[in-house]
Design a protein around this motif. Structure first.
Motif, PDB file in Angstrom:
ATOM      1  N   CYS A  36       0.815  -1.215   0.000  1.00 27.11           N
ATOM      2  CA  CYS A  36       0.000   0.000   0.000  1.00 27.11           C
ATOM      3  C   CYS A  36       0.853   1.272   0.000  1.00 27.11           C
ATOM      4  CB  CYS A  36      -0.877  -0.040   1.245  1.00 27.11           C
ATOM      5  SG  CYS A  36      -1.849   1.415   1.538  1.00 27.11           S
ATOM      6  N   HIS A  88       0.369   3.987   1.347  1.00 25.43           N
ATOM      7  CA  HIS A  88       0.349   4.786   2.572  1.00 25.43           C
ATOM      8  C   HIS A  88       1.525   4.462   3.493  1.00 25.43           C
ATOM      9  CE1 HIS A  88      -1.375   5.360   6.824  1.00 25.43           C
ATOM     10  NE2 HIS A  88      -0.825   6.502   6.432  1.00 25.43           N
ATOM     11  N   ALA A  89       1.647   3.178   3.870  1.00 21.27           N
ATOM     12  CA  ALA A  89       2.733   2.802   4.778  1.00 21.27           C
ATOM     13  C   ALA A  89       3.217   1.386   4.515  1.00 21.27           C
ATOM     14  CB  ALA A  89       2.290   2.961   6.229  1.00 21.27           C
ATOM     15  N   GLY A  90       2.970   0.897   3.303  1.00 16.91           N
ATOM     16  CA  GLY A  90       3.569  -0.366   2.892  1.00 16.91           C
ATOM     17  C   GLY A  90       2.838  -1.632   3.315  1.00 16.91           C
ATOM     18  N   GLY A  91       1.626  -1.515   3.872  1.00 18.54           N
ATOM     19  CA  GLY A  91       0.875  -2.721   4.252  1.00 18.54           C
ATOM     20  C   GLY A  91       0.576  -3.580   3.024  1.00 18.54           C
ATOM     21  N   CYS A 143      -7.196  -1.439   2.208  1.00 19.03           N
ATOM     22  CA  CYS A 143      -5.959  -1.899   2.845  1.00 19.03           C
ATOM     23  C   CYS A 143      -6.268  -2.369   4.277  1.00 19.03           C
ATOM     24  CB  CYS A 143      -4.927  -0.776   2.870  1.00 19.03           C
ATOM     25  SG  CYS A 143      -3.404  -1.283   3.691  1.00 19.03           S
ATOM     26  N   LYS A 149      -4.444  -2.547   6.756  1.00 24.50           N
ATOM     27  CA  LYS A 149      -3.697  -1.883   7.829  1.00 24.50           C
ATOM     28  C   LYS A 149      -4.412  -0.638   8.379  1.00 24.50           C
ATOM     29  CE  LYS A 149       1.157  -1.660   8.927  1.00 24.50           C
ATOM     30  NZ  LYS A 149       2.506  -1.549   8.422  1.00 24.50           N
ATOM     31  N   HIS A 150      -4.722   0.319   7.532  1.00 28.62           N
ATOM     32  CA  HIS A 150      -5.382   1.540   8.022  1.00 28.62           C
ATOM     33  C   HIS A 150      -6.634   1.885   7.206  1.00 28.62           C
ATOM     34  CE1 HIS A 150      -0.926   2.063   8.721  1.00 28.62           C
ATOM     35  NE2 HIS A 150      -1.385   2.084   9.954  1.00 28.62           N
ATOM     36  N   LYS A 151      -7.081   0.922   6.418  1.00 32.94           N
ATOM     37  CA  LYS A 151      -8.370   1.024   5.695  1.00 32.94           C
ATOM     38  C   LYS A 151      -8.392   2.053   4.572  1.00 32.94           C
ATOM     39  CE  LYS A 151      -9.969  -2.010   8.573  1.00 32.94           C
ATOM     40  NZ  LYS A 151      -9.695  -3.383   8.221  1.00 32.94           N
ATOM     41  N   TYR A 152      -7.261   2.395   4.027  1.00 37.14           N
ATOM     42  CA  TYR A 152      -7.282   3.258   2.845  1.00 37.14           C
ATOM     43  C   TYR A 152      -7.948   2.505   1.693  1.00 37.14           C
ATOM     44  CZ  TYR A 152      -4.154   6.950   4.579  1.00 37.14           C
ATOM     45  OH  TYR A 152      -3.597   8.002   5.250  1.00 37.14           O
TER      46      TYR A 152
END
Ligand code: FES
Length: 157
Positions: free
Chosen positions: A57, A59-62, A80, A82-85
């Motif tokens: 992802c 955003h932060a690589g999830g 995603c 990880k943080h639901k983007y």
């Protein structure tokens, strides 16, 4: 803000093609992770269509591999874990909700952040599925997380 040199960089693996597997196997698997020319890519089969995009992802690589799929603003999106983007499967657009949380009477209002996740081309030849890596030249945020070279490119920009 990225430098002009950065926006002219060739993305890692641009134009490289790879046989991912037999169509029937990939349909059964639904989601497949593959490394092409040092780039992490995942292939997803959803509602009769194959998509391929950078696996990590923007955003932060999830990892997006286990993300749910939702239809948002008439676009199929992977969410995603990880943080639901939310990222559209077809073009890698990042979507965000601008609804006022204090006003529940309004329907959700979605806006675009532009293309954030690099998507790749999927083709079928004689029952085999191939992925060709995107050649879109400008930097896309997910480039950072897909390879060591992507991280180096940003550091050197
Ligand atoms: Fe994907 Fe944060 S890493 S939303």
């Amino acid at each position: 803000r990225l430098s002009a040199a950065m926006s002219e960089k060739t993305p890692v693996g641009a134009g490289k093609s790879c046989l991912v597997g037999k169509k029937e196997d990939l349909i059964k698997a639904k989601r497949t992770s593959v490394s092409i020319a040092d780039r992490f890519v995942f292939v997803i089969y959803h509602q009769g269509v194959f998509y391929a995009m950078d696996e990590h992802c923007y955003h932060a690589g999830g990892s997006l591999l286990d993300g749910d799929i939702e239809e948002i603003d008439k676009k199929l999106c992977i969410v995603c874990p990880k943080h639901k983007y939310k990222i559209s499967l077809a073009d890698g657009e990042g979507l965000y909700n601008t609804t006022n949380p204090k006003d529940k009477s309004q329907p959700p209002c979605w806006r675009s952040k532009g293309i954030k996740q690099r998507v790749h081309k999927v083709t079928e030849v004689d029952g085999d599925i191939h992925v060709t890596l995107s050649e879109a030249p400008a930097w896309i945020d997910s480039d950072y997380y897909q390879s060591e070279q992507g991280r180096m490119d940003l550091k050197l920009a």
